[in-house]
Design a protein around this motif. Sequence first.
Motif, mmCIF file in Angstrom:
data_model
loop_
_atom_site.group_PDB
_atom_site.id
_atom_site.type_symbol
_atom_site.label_atom_id
_atom_site.label_comp_id
_atom_site.label_asym_id
_atom_site.label_seq_id
_atom_site.Cartn_x
_atom_site.Cartn_y
_atom_site.Cartn_z
ATOM 1 N N LEU A 60 0.834 -1.202 0.000
ATOM 2 C CA LEU A 60 0.000 0.000 0.000
ATOM 3 C C LEU A 60 0.871 1.256 0.000
ATOM 4 O O LEU A 60 1.799 1.382 0.785
ATOM 5 C CB LEU A 60 -0.906 0.015 1.242
ATOM 6 N N GLU A 61 0.531 2.174 -0.924
ATOM 7 C CA GLU A 61 1.176 3.489 -0.941
ATOM 8 C C GLU A 61 0.070 4.474 -1.270
ATOM 9 O O GLU A 61 -0.479 4.450 -2.377
ATOM 10 C CB GLU A 61 2.252 3.518 -2.033
ATOM 11 N N SER A 62 -0.277 5.318 -0.303
ATOM 12 C CA SER A 62 -1.463 6.139 -0.516
ATOM 13 C C SER A 62 -1.323 7.482 0.164
ATOM 14 O O SER A 62 -0.571 7.647 1.130
ATOM 15 C CB SER A 62 -2.689 5.406 0.038
ATOM 16 N N VAL A 63 -2.105 8.435 -0.331
ATOM 17 C CA VAL A 63 -2.152 9.754 0.303
ATOM 18 C C VAL A 63 -3.183 9.704 1.431
ATOM 19 O O VAL A 63 -4.150 8.946 1.360
ATOM 20 C CB VAL A 63 -2.483 10.835 -0.745
ATOM 21 N N ILE A 64 -2.949 10.491 2.484
ATOM 22 C CA ILE A 64 -3.922 10.608 3.577
ATOM 23 C C ILE A 64 -4.311 12.076 3.637
ATOM 24 O O ILE A 64 -3.437 12.948 3.793
ATOM 25 C CB ILE A 64 -3.336 10.204 4.939
ATOM 26 N N LYS A 65 -5.591 12.337 3.525
ATOM 27 C CA LYS A 65 -6.064 13.724 3.553
ATOM 28 C C LYS A 65 -6.755 13.991 4.882
ATOM 29 O O LYS A 65 -7.165 13.060 5.581
ATOM 30 C CB LYS A 65 -7.029 13.970 2.395
ATOM 31 N N LYS A 66 -6.911 15.253 5.155
ATOM 32 C CA LYS A 66 -7.601 15.616 6.388
ATOM 33 C C LYS A 66 -9.087 15.348 6.209
ATOM 34 O O LYS A 66 -9.678 15.739 5.191
ATOM 35 C CB LYS A 66 -7.371 17.093 6.681
ATOM 36 N N ALA A 67 -9.680 14.713 7.196
ATOM 37 C CA ALA A 67 -11.112 14.377 7.093
ATOM 38 C C ALA A 67 -11.914 15.653 7.078
ATOM 39 O O ALA A 67 -11.703 16.546 7.901
ATOM 40 C CB ALA A 67 -11.505 13.506 8.279
ATOM 41 N N ASP A 68 -12.865 15.730 6.131
ATOM 42 C CA ASP A 68 -13.718 16.915 6.115
ATOM 43 C C ASP A 68 -14.961 16.636 6.957
ATOM 44 O O ASP A 68 -15.058 15.610 7.629
ATOM 45 C CB ASP A 68 -14.054 17.318 4.677
ATOM 46 N N ALA A 69 -15.899 17.586 6.859
ATOM 47 C CA ALA A 69 -17.122 17.431 7.669
ATOM 48 C C ALA A 69 -17.844 16.148 7.300
ATOM 49 O O ALA A 69 -17.977 15.844 6.117
ATOM 50 C CB ALA A 69 -18.025 18.632 7.434
ATOM 51 N N ASP A 70 -18.252 15.386 8.283
ATOM 52 C CA ASP A 70 -18.991 14.126 8.086
ATOM 53 C C ASP A 70 -18.177 13.051 7.387
ATOM 54 O O ASP A 70 -18.758 12.082 6.892
ATOM 55 C CB ASP A 70 -20.286 14.366 7.283
ATOM 56 N N PHE A 71 -16.886 13.251 7.285
ATOM 57 C CA PHE A 71 -15.999 12.253 6.683
ATOM 58 C C PHE A 71 -16.425 11.908 5.257
ATOM 59 O O PHE A 71 -16.296 10.781 4.801
ATOM 60 C CB PHE A 71 -15.976 10.959 7.530
ATOM 61 N N LYS A 72 -16.871 12.894 4.516
ATOM 62 C CA LYS A 72 -17.371 12.629 3.163
ATOM 63 C C LYS A 72 -16.230 12.176 2.261
ATOM 64 O O LYS A 72 -16.415 11.383 1.354
ATOM 65 C CB LYS A 72 -18.008 13.891 2.584
ATOM 66 N N ASN A 73 -15.010 12.713 2.522
ATOM 67 C CA ASN A 73 -13.906 12.368 1.629
ATOM 68 C C ASN A 73 -13.291 11.018 1.971
ATOM 69 O O ASN A 73 -12.320 10.590 1.360
ATOM 70 C CB ASN A 73 -12.830 13.457 1.625
ATOM 71 N N GLY A 94 -9.814 4.339 7.028
ATOM 72 C CA GLY A 94 -9.849 3.917 5.627
ATOM 73 C C GLY A 94 -10.855 2.795 5.469
ATOM 74 O O GLY A 94 -11.098 2.002 6.390
ATOM 75 N N HIS A 95 -11.439 2.725 4.291
ATOM 76 C CA HIS A 95 -12.427 1.674 4.023
ATOM 77 C C HIS A 95 -11.766 0.342 3.779
ATOM 78 O O HIS A 95 -10.678 0.246 3.239
ATOM 79 C CB HIS A 95 -13.253 2.045 2.779
ATOM 80 N N SER A 96 -12.478 -0.695 4.149
ATOM 81 C CA SER A 96 -12.129 -2.046 3.727
ATOM 82 C C SER A 96 -13.308 -2.590 2.951
ATOM 83 O O SER A 96 -14.402 -2.020 2.987
ATOM 84 C CB SER A 96 -11.818 -2.935 4.940
ATOM 85 N N GLY A 97 -13.143 -3.694 2.219
ATOM 86 C CA GLY A 97 -14.258 -4.271 1.455
ATOM 87 C C GLY A 97 -13.991 -4.237 -0.023
ATOM 88 O O GLY A 97 -12.832 -4.231 -0.455
ATOM 89 N N VAL A 98 -15.075 -4.160 -0.802
ATOM 90 C CA VAL A 98 -14.953 -4.182 -2.266
ATOM 91 C C VAL A 98 -15.472 -2.854 -2.787
ATOM 92 O O VAL A 98 -16.512 -2.386 -2.373
ATOM 93 C CB VAL A 98 -15.786 -5.353 -2.854
ATOM 94 N N GLY A 99 -14.736 -2.262 -3.679
ATOM 95 C CA GLY A 99 -15.188 -0.996 -4.268
ATOM 96 C C GLY A 99 -14.041 0.012 -4.299
ATOM 97 O O GLY A 99 -12.912 -0.308 -3.895
ATOM 98 N N TYR A 100 -14.350 1.190 -4.748
ATOM 99 C CA TYR A 100 -13.277 2.188 -4.833
ATOM 100 C C TYR A 100 -13.021 2.795 -3.457
ATOM 101 O O TYR A 100 -13.903 2.894 -2.628
ATOM 102 C CB TYR A 100 -13.591 3.252 -5.884
ATOM 103 N N GLY A 101 -11.758 3.192 -3.239
ATOM 104 C CA GLY A 101 -11.369 3.804 -1.970
ATOM 105 C C GLY A 101 -11.199 2.816 -0.836
ATOM 106 O O GLY A 101 -11.124 3.210 0.328
ATOM 107 N N THR A 102 -11.093 1.518 -1.123
ATOM 108 C CA THR A 102 -10.956 0.520 -0.042
ATOM 109 C C THR A 102 -9.491 0.215 0.173
ATOM 110 O O THR A 102 -9.038 -0.920 -0.046
ATOM 111 C CB THR A 102 -11.747 -0.754 -0.377
ATOM 112 N N TYR A 103 -8.737 1.222 0.626
ATOM 113 C CA TYR A 103 -7.301 1.086 0.758
ATOM 114 C C TYR A 103 -6.896 0.205 1.922
ATOM 115 O O TYR A 103 -5.815 -0.364 1.936
ATOM 116 C CB TYR A 103 -6.648 2.488 0.898
ATOM 117 N N PHE A 104 -7.772 0.126 2.927
ATOM 118 C CA PHE A 104 -7.429 -0.676 4.097
ATOM 119 C C PHE A 104 -8.014 -2.088 4.037
ATOM 120 O O PHE A 104 -8.183 -2.747 5.065
ATOM 121 C CB PHE A 104 -7.914 0.043 5.360
#
Lengths: 179, 487
Positions: A60-73, A94-104
Amino acid sequence: MRKRLLKIVFIVLVIILVREVVLVSIARYNNKKSVDAYFKNDTSFNYKSDFIIEIPKINLESVIKKADADFKNLDDSLVYYKYDNYKEKLIVFGHSGVGYGTYFNRLDELGTGDDVYLYKDRHKISYEVSKIYSVFDTELGILNNDKKGVMLLITCEKSNKNKRLVVELTINNVQTLKK
Amino acid sequence: MKKRVLVVLLSIILFLPFMSVKAGNLDSYVDWNLDRSIFAHQYRNGSDHVTNLAMITVNGKVAYCIEPGVTADKASYYSSTTNIYDTNLGYANTKKLSLIGYYGYGYPGHEQREYYMAAQELIWREMGVSNVWWTDKKDGGNIINIDYYKNEILRLVNNYEVAPSFDFKKEYMVGDEFSISDKNNVLEDYEVAQGKNVNISGNNLNVKVEDNDNSFTLRRKQNGKTTMYYYKDGYQTIGTFEFPYNYEKDYSINHFYGEIIVDKMDDDNKSKEPSSTEATLEGAEYGLYDKDGNLIMSKKTDKNGMVIFDNLTEDNYTVKEISPSPGYTISKTVTKTYVGTGTKKVTIKSYEKIIENIIIITKVLDDPVNKICTPEEGILFGIYDINGNLVTTAKTDEKGLITLTLPYGKYVLKQESTIEGVDKVKDRIIEVTKDGITQNITLVNHKLPELHFEEKTLPNTGKNGITTIFLLASLCFVGLLYEKKTT
């Protein structure tokens, strides 16, 4: 009639799947672009607020951004909650599971002693997995800034959606990188 | 008989080349005046030979007997030659004879007849007469003491080959002019035989050092005359000594060129270290001017901040900066200096001020609700150079201000700290390129939006919807296949 209905439902579902694939590709592309921008000292990278995380064991090599309101990002990338100073307590979701953004998704493969690297501005902070445990999603106490020099990586447990997998890491050393 | 005559004739012809016959040109008239009050005594071959003082002349010129014991032919013509070997005399110390004769009677200041007597006596002694003395009577009488005159002549004789001597310096700068006196005090008797850059004034030698070989030759002053010998068969050889012989000496002066070195340094550090990593001492142009203000040449400083004006001749010069090196202001200093023999190399230290700007940072927090901006105190900023090295840090004061001075260069201003709930500003580039400018930078921060999530639970970090969609799509596909099969 039934056949037509099935057809329509099928097409809709296929479209949703295709969309998901496209979103995964875009998310991966954007993530890679951000990571490359950091290592190439590109000014498009937000050195002030963003991090880069590297976990060699799960590739895994990923960017970590600051969580916005309601963790939308959180759907698009890994996010950190509130504190951005590695000398304090860093909490990364970070999300786990199947789909986009599941880096964890492969976070559960980590074990004690595994290395994790965090890049913030000109610093490379080397962490080591010190503890792995689970908490219920109602245990908000882990968000308190009660420990210094610690990072928590948090994601949903695959077997129980009411629980969160917490990988706790402690700092080994901090390097200052030459620009 | 005829045979005998023939033999005699042949012998004469055969031996003719070996018979020396000094025919001569009989071009010189010899005469003398006798002074019957003075008697010259020559003691030779064991007896005293007495004669009256005879002051000989040849063609009216003072002459001396140089062949004692041989009679001279009064009021007659002799042959002249410059080569003593043409005469009956053969070898003699011609240098000594010519000097004695030259400094004898007739030399400036030597008009007394005692000088004639002294010179003649010295010549006779030189030619082998063991003793000579003078009296006022032929027999007995008083000795005429001429020691003073003999000593004076000998003094001059002994000093003839004493050449001028100078205490030159090891070397002189080209263009330098100086006057130096002769330690031996004989320079007035010399002239410059070779050397255009020297001339004589009394006992002083005036020199102008030139850009070439500074050798010169001094020789005894000449009068265009020479020593002559006069001869006649059967009679004594006579000599006139109007000039003894040529004598000269060579001299040499070493020369060099001067240098003016400009040594540029940073005025703040008072060293070669620039006050800014982006400034350099290299490339500043300096001009060298003559005493009338005309530009002779210009050169730029090297990486060590040095420039050398070389091959300079003795003179007054002016040095000033024409254009500065990157990061520095031009120096207004004008330096006048002199280079000469005593100041071979002149070093001018030039201290340069670095370009600086005053930077005023104003840090405020935007309050959109009350529509005001409030100063933020205690916010830490870091200033980094282009290589990412920290130059300095500063905190805002109660007015949210930071005032600092930055030298030439490009910098990155970074906000290092913030208060909770407030963002940090983006990095700002600061460029200092021109001197004396004040840069005002206003930085506005904003409050961060509050994070909201369910009070009771951590954020949802699981995604399995796609799995469900995939399963449903698969079921639909199976259903469609079934429908197709049945119809």
